[in-house]
Design a protein around this motif. Structure first.
Motif, PDB file in Angstrom:
ATOM      1  N   ALA A  50     -30.614 -44.385  -1.584  1.00 28.29           N
ATOM      2  CA  ALA A  50     -30.359 -45.580  -2.398  1.00 28.29           C
ATOM      3  C   ALA A  50     -31.642 -46.199  -2.940  1.00 28.29           C
ATOM      4  CB  ALA A  50     -29.594 -46.615  -1.575  1.00 28.29           C
ATOM      5  N   LYS A  51     -32.756 -45.952  -2.277  1.00 26.37           N
ATOM      6  CA  LYS A  51     -34.039 -46.507  -2.737  1.00 26.37           C
ATOM      7  C   LYS A  51     -34.616 -45.755  -3.932  1.00 26.37           C
ATOM      8  CE  LYS A  51     -35.451 -48.356   1.691  1.00 26.37           C
ATOM      9  NZ  LYS A  51     -36.396 -48.308   2.801  1.00 26.37           N
ATOM     10  N   ASP A  52     -34.093 -44.584  -4.232  1.00 27.97           N
ATOM     11  CA  ASP A  52     -34.620 -43.758  -5.314  1.00 27.97           C
ATOM     12  C   ASP A  52     -34.454 -44.477  -6.652  1.00 27.97           C
ATOM     13  OD1 ASP A  52     -35.234 -41.901  -7.260  1.00 27.97           O
ATOM     14  OD2 ASP A  52     -33.957 -40.329  -6.459  1.00 27.97           O
ATOM     15  N   PRO A  53     -35.559 -44.903  -7.276  1.00 30.00           N
ATOM     16  CA  PRO A  53     -35.456 -45.644  -8.541  1.00 30.00           C
ATOM     17  C   PRO A  53     -34.852 -44.804  -9.669  1.00 30.00           C
ATOM     18  CG  PRO A  53     -37.756 -45.202  -8.003  1.00 30.00           C
ATOM     19  CD  PRO A  53     -36.947 -44.757  -6.831  1.00 30.00           C
ATOM     20  N   GLU A  54     -35.076 -43.489  -9.650  1.00 28.82           N
ATOM     21  CA  GLU A  54     -34.492 -42.629 -10.687  1.00 28.82           C
ATOM     22  C   GLU A  54     -32.967 -42.606 -10.572  1.00 28.82           C
ATOM     23  OE1 GLU A  54     -36.221 -38.729 -11.275  1.00 28.82           O
ATOM     24  OE2 GLU A  54     -38.162 -39.484 -10.583  1.00 28.82           O
ATOM     25  N   LEU A  55     -32.470 -42.523  -9.349  1.00 28.23           N
ATOM     26  CA  LEU A  55     -31.022 -42.522  -9.141  1.00 28.23           C
ATOM     27  C   LEU A  55     -30.419 -43.846  -9.590  1.00 28.23           C
ATOM     28  CD1 LEU A  55     -28.378 -41.316  -8.081  1.00 28.23           C
ATOM     29  CD2 LEU A  55     -29.011 -42.218  -5.809  1.00 28.23           C
ATOM     30  N   ARG A  56     -31.018 -44.954  -9.169  1.00 25.08           N
ATOM     31  CA  ARG A  56     -30.473 -46.253  -9.558  1.00 25.08           C
ATOM     32  C   ARG A  56     -30.552 -46.451 -11.068  1.00 25.08           C
ATOM     33  NH1 ARG A  56     -33.790 -48.176  -5.682  1.00 25.08           N
ATOM     34  NH2 ARG A  56     -34.579 -49.788  -7.047  1.00 25.08           N
ATOM     35  N   SER A  57     -31.625 -46.003 -11.690  1.00 27.13           N
ATOM     36  CA  SER A  57     -31.752 -46.107 -13.141  1.00 27.13           C
ATOM     37  C   SER A  57     -30.665 -45.281 -13.831  1.00 27.13           C
ATOM     38  CB  SER A  57     -33.137 -45.618 -13.578  1.00 27.13           C
ATOM     39  OG  SER A  57     -33.235 -45.614 -14.981  1.00 27.13           O
ATOM     40  N   PHE A  58     -30.412 -44.079 -13.328  1.00 23.47           N
ATOM     41  CA  PHE A  58     -29.353 -43.244 -13.902  1.00 23.47           C
ATOM     42  C   PHE A  58     -27.993 -43.931 -13.774  1.00 23.47           C
ATOM     43  CE2 PHE A  58     -25.956 -40.155 -13.092  1.00 23.47           C
ATOM     44  CZ  PHE A  58     -25.874 -39.584 -14.357  1.00 23.47           C
ATOM     45  N   LEU A  59     -27.704 -44.465 -12.592  1.00 22.15           N
ATOM     46  CA  LEU A  59     -26.420 -45.142 -12.387  1.00 22.15           C
ATOM     47  C   LEU A  59     -26.280 -46.354 -13.305  1.00 22.15           C
ATOM     48  CD1 LEU A  59     -26.272 -44.883  -8.501  1.00 22.15           C
ATOM     49  CD2 LEU A  59     -24.906 -43.579 -10.154  1.00 22.15           C
TER      50      LEU A  59
END
Length: 186
Positions: A50-59
Motif C-alpha cells: 500500500a505504501k508503493d507510490p506508483e501503485l497508489r498513483s495508478f489507482l
C-alpha cells in the motif's frame, strides 16, 4: 478486485506491481462487459504494498479515468487498520467478521471507510454445526442459549439465523457477504 471474486479474472492474490493490477483490471472489465467497476479490492495487500507510490498513483488515475469508483483492501482487519492509518485514500475495507472472529470490533479507523465483512457463519461453515452440536450435547447450555435467542439452537438453521443477525448488527452501514454452501443455512 471485486470482479476477480465473481470469477471474471484469474488474477493472483498478493501481486501489486502496476502491470499486474492493470492487467487484472482490464481483464475484469473485458470479461464483465463494462467500462468500470464500483470497487477494486487489493486482496491480501500488505502495508508495504500500500505504501508503493506508483501503485497508489495508478489507482488514483483509474478513479480519475472512471475505470473504478473506489479502491480498497481485502485482507485481515489488522492489516486494514495499519494501512488505513497511513493511507486514507483506500476507501473500502473487506475482512472476516463473525462471532468467533469479531473483525468489526477490531476496526480502528476513524475515517470514512466503507466496510465489507465476510464469513459470518465462520470459515467453512463449521461454526454453525459446532454450536448446534454443543447445544444438543449440553442441554442446560443449549436451553439457556435458546431461551436468550428465542430459537432452538440445536437446529443448524436457527444457529445460522443468529450468526447472520449478529453479522448484520455488527456492520449495519456496510455490506455482509455470506456464501451459502448448505441449504439449511438459507
Amino acid at each position: 478486485d471485486s470482479a476477480a471474486q465473481s470469477g471474471a479474472t484469474e488474477a493472483a492474490h498478493g501481486r501489486f506491481e502496476v502491470a499486474d493490477v492493470r492487467e487484472s483490471l482490464e481483464t475484469s472489465l473485458r470479461k464483465l462487459g463494462t467500462d468500470y467497476v464500483d470497487v477494486l479490492l487489493l486482496h491480501e495487500c500488505r502495508p508495504a504494498d500500500a505504501k508503493d507510490p506508483e501503485l497508489r498513483s495508478f489507482l488514483d488515475q483509474c478513479v480519475q479515468q472512471g475505470k473504478i469508483r473506489h479502491y480498497g483492501l481485502a485482507t485481515s482487519v489488522g492489516t486494514c487498520n495499519e494501512v488505513l492509518r497511513e493511507h486514507s485514500e483506500f476507501r473500502v475495507a473487506q475482512f472476516a467478521s463473525n462471532l468467533c472472529e469479531p473483525g468489526m470490533e477490531k476496526l480502528t479507523t476513524s475515517g470514512e471507510v466503507a466496510t465489507v465483512t465476510h464469513s459470518p457463519l465462520s470459515r467453512g461453515n463449521s461454526l454453525v454445526q459446532r454450536i448446534a452440536d454443543h447445544a444438543t450435547q449440553h442441554p442446560e447450555t443449549g436451553q439457556a442459549w435458546s431461551a436468550r435467542t428465542g430459537l432452538d439452537l440445536r437446529t443448524p438453521g436457527n444457529v445460522a439465523r443468529v450468526l447472520l443477525s449478529y453479522a448484520f448488527q455488527q456492520n449495519p452501514q456496510g455490506v455482509v457477504l455470506c456464501g451459502m454452501f448448505d441449504a439449511h443455512h438459507l
